[in-house]
Design a protein around this motif. Structure first.
Motif: not given
Length: 83
Positions: A7-19, A23-26
């Motif tokens: 249930g961590h708040s970091y779950v979700g999509m993370w992207v580099t500045g150039d897309d 990383h999708e943290l499920l």
């Protein structure tokens, strides 16, 4: 998977500045990393402890990173929360 990861708040999509790297943290403790046009370049499991993330890729390698001021620092990359 730790209870903190699920249930961590970091779950979700993370992207580099150039897309280019995404990383999708499920919520089930798994991740999928896309690189350019390769939607599932890497995948595996992860655990979050505090602001530290540890990755175990399905191919056998490991990596880690840290969340600092809302930004993910991982393997020389900087990833931002995808809004």
């Amino acid at each position: 998977m730790t209870g903190e990861t699920a249930g961590h708040s970091y779950v979700g999509m993370w992207v580099t500045g150039d897309d280019l790297i995404r990383h999708e943290l499920l919520p089930n403790g798994r991740y999928v990393e896309a690189r350019g046009n390769r939607e599932s370049a890497y995948q595996g499991r992860y655990e979050i402890t505090g602001n530290h993330i540890q990755y175990w890729d399905d191919t056998g390698f490991t990596a880690d990173g840290d969340f600092i001021d809302g930004v993910l620092h991982h393997a020389g990359m900087i990833l931002y929360r995808d809004q």
